[in-house]
Design a protein around this motif. Structure first.
Motif, PDB file in Angstrom:
ATOM      1  N   ASP A 312       0.862  -1.269  -0.413  1.00 22.76           N
ATOM      2  CA  ASP A 312      -0.173   0.244   0.043  1.00 22.76           C
ATOM      3  C   ASP A 312       0.724   1.233   0.381  1.00 22.76           C
ATOM      4  O   ASP A 312       0.387   2.627  -0.657  1.00 22.76           O
ATOM      5  CB  ASP A 312      -1.234  -0.321   1.394  1.00 22.76           C
ATOM      6  N   GLY A 314       3.438   1.264  -2.433  1.00 25.03           N
ATOM      7  CA  GLY A 314       3.687   1.052  -2.725  1.00 25.03           C
ATOM      8  C   GLY A 314       5.472   0.516  -3.396  1.00 25.03           C
ATOM      9  O   GLY A 314       5.633   0.403  -4.634  1.00 25.03           O
ATOM     10  N   ASN A 376      -0.688   0.898  -4.869  1.00 24.69           N
ATOM     11  CA  ASN A 376      -1.384   0.177  -3.676  1.00 24.69           C
ATOM     12  C   ASN A 376      -2.063  -0.550  -3.676  1.00 24.69           C
ATOM     13  O   ASN A 376      -2.851  -0.085  -4.577  1.00 24.69           O
ATOM     14  CB  ASN A 376      -2.293   1.676  -3.641  1.00 24.69           C
ATOM     15  N   ASP A 379      -5.884  -0.186  -3.457  1.00 21.81           N
ATOM     16  CA  ASP A 379      -6.301   0.099  -4.877  1.00 21.81           C
ATOM     17  C   ASP A 379      -6.578  -0.825  -5.944  1.00 21.81           C
ATOM     18  O   ASP A 379      -7.934  -0.750  -6.205  1.00 21.81           O
ATOM     19  CB  ASP A 379      -5.718   1.838  -5.035  1.00 21.81           C
TER      20      ASP A 379
END
Length: 737
Positions: A312, A314, A376, A379
């Motif tokens: 999350d 990256g 992420n 996401d």
């Protein structure tokens, strides 16, 4: 002699053939390859001298197509002719002695890698036969025989018949878990496919004992994993030993187990660069706990949690390794997680594929990662779920394509679902008689994501007509819009007085998406209502209702048609009285919860729960049509729709609660058919929820058919009383849980 040397024989016998110039090239009996492709395939052209090597290479190329049994080449005064004998195609396929349903056979043909129109070859047919025998063996039929009957239809086609003589199905009358002392048989049977036959094996939930050979190689791994879940980290399970008595077709299966000792967790350590993420923030959310029995499932969950937490930020390519340091004397284990985050990863580009109808921009608005964004993982997962929730796609997959150490492409691959639906449904009740409903709906009209629908419902006591348009993202924004017009007619048969009610209405609405799962909005409704009483005209009413309806809608489910996880919450408050005649407040709430067991038990069972709680407050004039009712598909099955409602001179029911519990199971997964059982319970009353209480139970079949979700419900009321309007069977097309 091979085919190539044979067909070159005419050239070998011609002493001067190599000096002959080609004047013309012809093709005979060529159907499956166009002349254009044929000319592109040959290694020579008009004007060339005949070259045996080029002709040989050309023939090899043609044979690589796989279409030809033989090719002959002739030369006559410079005219070169290639004469083809094409392989026949398979015009008809059948399987006898096994699987009589056409749908089942179609699944088998796909599994066998053979279909109508395929080019016949001995290798293809033998491969299909082998696959069929493997399927028979997987189903427990040992010693099966498959014979192939080939019948020519004409020069170019033939029929295949796979004649199956099924072997004997082996029944396991004895399954032993040698060495097992600390785990019960029932726990083993929860994770294995091969189980000992139980008495009354024909009854639902009982073990039939049928041998499932395709699972044998995995059973000892499943048992070992079960021991790891219970903390037995030294457990050893050997491959099962199967003994079969072919005279009786009885089988005996033995598992040999060395359990070892049970470990508890002594300590948990996470090695992670604190400048990236402080590991101390992770410990409180771990599933494994110190001084508790070790569980390999919780360990795997913790690995996924740590990886997600880092991803999350990256670090898409983060590695999370673990080391189990056992202390056999203390019977404890130290768990050490080592996290290597690597580099941060950014999105290079996002590509869309598989959408022949849906516009790219409609898909992109539900993909929460864009070029130049830092990766992420949350996401990423939410994007897949959001696309599935639209109902526009049968399947969604987002591939991560590594471009460099710090960049990746996302390839969004969708399989579009039929969003245009012709919906038909109905049922029968003693009150309404035969009930029919129909609708023409497209939830993705012209691929724009807009929902346009027309629906009607008819019975001898009701008539509904509605036209609606919903845009979930106006100009691809976070704002939505709704417009709807409708007409509703009801004939109410009451011991006190028969009446008819006619409602004409229009609704306009607007909403906004606050988060990816939460939407709020408000609808404005205008209705005109006429109520006419058959024998008492003085009771006739003609009134208007103007109301505003703010709402909240939360949806975190992972699919539109068949959610396996997540929840839905819808809450609205209708306030009438700002204008018009009616004055009331109506609060309606619906909660849904879904939980799939596939990850836990490797079986696609789904638990579903739905609860509805409604409240009504009379502020002056409360139309009779606003009262609550109980019974039917939306509340308590086993009773007719609107089975419990107020009499003509009774006060309206102002409180209603119902809940529905379901367990669904796969029936024919490839056909998207499932079955399930349910229990419903509901209450309704005036100022209380205890005036009327009813329950129902039963079973259902559901099919996500090409024209929409279809359900057949077989219900039995519980606690019904004389005079109750019960219903034992209903069907519905177009409605979801």
């Amino acid at each position: 002699m091979n085919k190539t040397s044979k067909i070159l024989l005419p050239f070998i016998l011609a002493s001067s053939v190599s000096a002959t110039q080609i004047k013309e090239i012809k093709f005979e009996n060529l159907a499956r390859v166009s002349e254009k492709i044929a000319f592109e395939t040959i290694d020579f052209k008009v004007g060339d001298n005949i070259d045996i090597t080029k002709i040989d290479n050309t023939l090899k190329k043609f044979f690589q197509f796989g279409y030809f049994d033989d090719i002959l080449v002739y030369e006559d005064n410079g005219v070169v002719t290639l004469s083809f004998k094409e392989k026949p195609s398979i015009a008809k396929i059948d399987i006898t002695g096994y699987k009589t349903r056409d749908d089942d056979k179609k699944v088998l043909y796909t599994m066998m890698g053979i279909k109508k129109g395929s080019i016949y070859s001995k290798q293809r047919v033998e491969k299909a036969k082998k696959a069929l025998l493997e399927e028979l063996e997987r189903e427990g039929y040992l010693g099966s025989v498959v014979e192939i009957d080939i019948k020519p239809i004409n020069e170019y086609s033939l029929a295949l018949e796979f004649q199956v003589n099924k072997g004997d199905s082996i029944i396991l009358h004895e399954v032993n878990y040698q060495g097992a002392q600390n785990i019960k048989r029932s726990a083993f049977e929860d994770v294995t496919a091969n189980k000992q036959k139980e008495s009354f094996s024909w009854f639902f939930g009982r073990n039939d004992g049928k041998l499932r050979i395709d699972h044998l190689d995995y059973e000892h791994h499943r048992i070992r994993d079960l021991y790891f879940q219970k903390g037995y980290l030294d457990a050893e399970v050997k491959s099962p030993f199967l003994k079969v008595d072919f005279n009786s077709n009885h089988g005996k299966l033995d598992f040999f187990i060395d359990e070892g000792i049970q470990y508890s967790v002594n300590s948990i350590t996470i090695y992670l660069d604190a400048s990236i993420l402080d590991p101390q923030t992770l410990y409180k959310d771990l599933k494994l706990q110190e001084d508790k029995t070790f569980n390999i499932e919780r360990l795997r969950s913790d690995v996924e949690f740590i990886k997600t937490s880092v991803a999350d930020l990256g670090y898409a390519y983060a590695d999370v390794d673990y080391d189990l340091r056992k202390n056999t004397e203390e019977k404890t284990v130290d768990v050490v997680f080592s996290v290597v985050p690597h580099q941060k990863v950014y999105i290079n580009d996002v590509y869309i594929s598989g959408n022949t109808r849906t516009l790219d921009r409609v898909i992109r608005r539900d993909v929460f990662l864009a070029p130049k964004d830092l990766f992420n993982y949350t996401d990423y997962k939410d994007s897949i779920n959001a696309l599935k929730r639209t109902g526009h796609f049968e399947d969604v997959n987002i591939e991560q394509i590594r471009v460099s150490e710090d960049k990746m492409d996302l390839l969004v691959k969708v399989t579009e679902a039929p969003t245009g639906q012709l919906i038909l449904g109905g049922g029968y009740g003693s009150y309404d008689g035969f009930m029919l409903n129909a609708a023409v709906n497209d939830s993705n009209i012209f691929g724009s994501g807009k929902d346009l629908g027309f629906s009607t419902e008819w019975s001898r006591r009701r008539f509904d007509l509605e036209l609606s348009l919903y845009n979930p993202a106006i100009f691809d924004s976070q704002y939505s819009g709704l417009a709807s017009v409708y007409r509703r007619e009801r004939e109410i048969i009451n011991n006190e007085e028969d009446s008819k009610r006619q409602i004409n209405g229009i609704v306009f609405g607007a909403g906004k998406k606050l988060t990816r799962n939460l939407r709020v909005g408000s609808n404005l409704k205008y209705e005109t209502t006429k109520e006419k009483y058959k024998n008492t005209p003085s009771l006739d009413l003609d009134y208007k209702t103007v109301s505003v309806i703010p709402y909240l809608n939360y949806n975190s489910t992972d699919d539109y048609f068949l959610p396996r996880k997540g929840m839905e919450l819808y809450s609205s408050v209708e306030v009438a009285g700002l204008a018009g005649d009616a004055e009331f407040i109506k609060n309606q709430n619906t909660f849904k919860y879904f939980y799939g067991f596939d990850d836990k038990f490797d079986y696609d069972a789904i638990f579903r729960y739905k609860a509805r709680l409604n409240y009504l407050n009379d502020l002056g004039f409360l139309p009779r049509g606003e009262t609550f009712y109980l019974g039917g598909l939306e509340s308590v099955r086993g009773y007719e729709s609107y089975a419990f409602g107020p009499g003509l001179y009774d006060k309206p029911y102002d409180m209603m609660f119902s809940n529905n519990l379901e367990m669904t199971f796969p029936l024919f997964p490839k056909a998207k058919m499932r079955w399930g059982v349910f229990y419903d319970y509901g209450m309704i009353g005036r100022g209380t929820l205890t005036d009327i209480k009813r329950a129902g139970t039963g079973a259902f079949l559901e099919w996500n058919s090409p024209v929409g979700p279809l359900q057949f419900i077989f219900a039995q009321p519980i606690g019904d009383k004389p005079g109750d309007k019960t219903s034992s069977f209903e069907f519905s097309l177009g409605s979801r849980f």
